[in-house]
Design an enzyme around this catalytic site. Structure first.
Site, short mmCIF file in Angstrom:
data_model
loop_
_atom_site.label_atom_id
_atom_site.label_comp_id
_atom_site.label_asym_id
_atom_site.label_seq_id
_atom_site.Cartn_x
_atom_site.Cartn_y
_atom_site.Cartn_z
N LYS A 119 0.84 -1.20 0.00
CA LYS A 119 0.00 0.00 0.00
C LYS A 119 0.88 1.26 0.00
CE LYS A 119 -3.16 2.56 2.99
NZ LYS A 119 -3.88 2.55 4.29
N ASP A 135 -7.23 1.06 0.86
CA ASP A 135 -7.37 1.36 2.27
C ASP A 135 -8.78 0.97 2.73
OD1 ASP A 135 -9.07 3.32 1.30
OD2 ASP A 135 -8.25 4.91 2.58
#
Length: 229
Positions: A131, A150
């Site tokens: 991420k 997310d």
């Protein structure tokens, strides 16, 4: 699975995804990263700090942090105690301070003081999972290697019927990559995050009232959970 390693998607599924993307752009015409930064190093550090913390809080912390330690070289030499104090309010500050120092040290020792520009190299930095790497690559280097997933992106991906995967972020990312054009991957994350924060929030208390939720969510769980048919 397709040859690229991504799930196969039908023409209709891809068309629906592109229509969703167009509508998101209409409502959020200026998608951007909300972490304040002036260079790739600052973005990397801010993204590491953003784990289980809001962007608003990170943006309050980073000015003093970057004033004290503006470069990888400076941060690599920082004392753990100083870093801990500067990032204390972001939560998990001991682990985050250690990650900032070790990531900076690796950048200095392995990458000549420059933030690396590949997924594989970024993943060697402490505190930088996929991420984080996607955030840095997409926003600092304009490289659409993947999609940042997310909590907002995960939630909306299910509500809009883009995936049936509810927990595994790697699988969710692959479904999104298979549906949307690669050049849109960085923007897609920002668009969905903006929509999740401003309209399609986690708490379900009323029927959807945003045009995007009404148009794309009718077959998804948010409608079922709200008693819609």
């Amino acid at each position: 699975m397709a040859k690229s390693g991504l799930p196969r998607k039908t023409k209709e599924q891809k068309e629906r995804a592109r229509n969703l993307l167009e509508d998101l752009y209409k409502h959020y015409p200026n998608p951007h990263c909300e972490l304040d930064h002036e260079n790739p190093f600052q973005l990397l550090i801010a993204t590491i700090l953003s784990a289980q913390c809001t962007d608003v809080r990170v943006n309050k912390v980073t000015p003093a942090l970057f004033e004290a330690y503006p470069t990888p070289e400076a941060m690599a030499e920082a004392s753990p105690e100083d870093l801990e104090e500067l990032v204390r309010t972001t939560g998990f500050y001991k682990n985050k301070a250690k990650a900032l120092k070790e990531a900076s040290t690796t950048i200095v020792e392995e990458f000549e003081g420059e933030v690396p520009q590949t997924m594989a190299e970024l993943l060697t930095l402490r505190g930088a999972a996929r991420k984080t790497a996607n955030v840095v690559l997409g926003n600092a280097f304009n490289k659409n290697i993947g999609v940042v997933v997310d909590t907002h992106v995960k939630r909306l991906s299910n509500r809009f019927g883009l995936t049936r995967e509810k927990k595994n972020t790697d699988k969710i990312e692959k479904h999104l990559m298979a549906l949307f054009p690669q050049e849109s991957w960085t923007d897609l994350s920002h668009l969905m995050i903006h929509h999740g924060r401003n309209a399609c929030k986690a708490r379900i208390s009323a029927p959807p009232d945003h045009p995007i939720c009404i148009k794309y969510g009718k077959k998804c769980e948010c409608w079922k959970m709200r008693g819609q048919k």
